[in-house]
Enzyme design. Structure first.
Site, PDB file in Angstrom:
ATOM      1  N   CYS A  10      90.719  19.605  31.355  1.00  0.00           N
ATOM      2  CA  CYS A  10      91.373  20.444  30.347  1.00  0.00           C
ATOM      3  C   CYS A  10      92.357  19.629  29.502  1.00  0.00           C
ATOM      4  O   CYS A  10      92.610  19.963  28.341  1.00  0.00           O
ATOM      5  CB  CYS A  10      92.117  21.584  31.016  1.00  0.00           C
ATOM      6  SG  CYS A  10      91.145  22.473  32.242  1.00  0.00           S
ATOM      7  N   CYS A  31      83.590  23.993  29.528  1.00  0.00           N
ATOM      8  CA  CYS A  31      83.930  25.423  29.573  1.00  0.00           C
ATOM      9  C   CYS A  31      83.858  26.091  28.206  1.00  0.00           C
ATOM     10  O   CYS A  31      83.998  27.307  28.129  1.00  0.00           O
ATOM     11  CB  CYS A  31      85.338  25.593  30.134  1.00  0.00           C
ATOM     12  SG  CYS A  31      86.579  24.832  29.082  1.00  0.00           S
TER      13      CYS A  31
HETATM   14 FE1  FES Z   1      88.575  25.266  29.733  1.00  0.00          FE
HETATM   15 FE2  FES Z   1      90.695  24.439  31.044  1.00  0.00          FE
HETATM   16  S1  FES Z   1      89.079  25.670  31.802  1.00  0.00           S
HETATM   17  S2  FES Z   1      90.112  23.914  29.052  1.00  0.00           S
END
Ligand code: FES
Length: 121
Positions: A102, A33
């Site tokens: 995450c 992400c």
């Molecule tokens: Fe990026 Fe959780 S969505 S660290």
């Protein structure tokens, strides 16, 4: 989606910021992400005297970083190297499956900071 412990660590994160006496910093960016976590260490006699974090990411990443700093403070470097994201997730009481990645940021940033410290020595 998140349990009370996760929400507490997200809304009242522990150990945010940078340590006064910086020994090493670790930075990890998620390939999934793009979110980023920094871990700042104050190390004395191979013990983590102080640890702080900055996380530019989601609630799960912030809660994981907060919990990890609580778990790592006072550990020796050898003990801290063995801390895993699974242990952090356990202490948080679990994360939704699609949020497990995450929690990896904090544990990896801690390992990166320790590696930087050991490389400098
Ligand atoms: Fe990026 Fe959780 S969505 S660290």
């Amino acid at each position: 989606m998140y349990n009370e412990t996760v929400l507490d660590h997200f809304q009242n994160p522990r150990n945010v910021g940078e340590v006064e006496n910086l020994s090493a910093v670790g930075r990890v960016q998620s390939e999934d992400c793009g979110d980023t976590t920094f871990i700042y260490l104050d190390i004395e006699d191979d013990v983590i005297k102080d640890i702080k974090f900055k996380t530019f990411g989601c609630a799960a990443a912030i809660a994981s970083s907060s919990m990890l700093t609580e778990m790592a403070k006072g550990l020796t470097l050898e003990e801290a190297k063995k801390l895993t994201n699974e242990e952090v997730v356990d202490r948080l009481g679990g994360l939704p499956g699609f949020k497990i990645h995450c929690s990896v940021l904090a544990a990896d940033a801690l390992k990166a900071a320790i590696a930087e410290y050991e490389a400098k020595k």
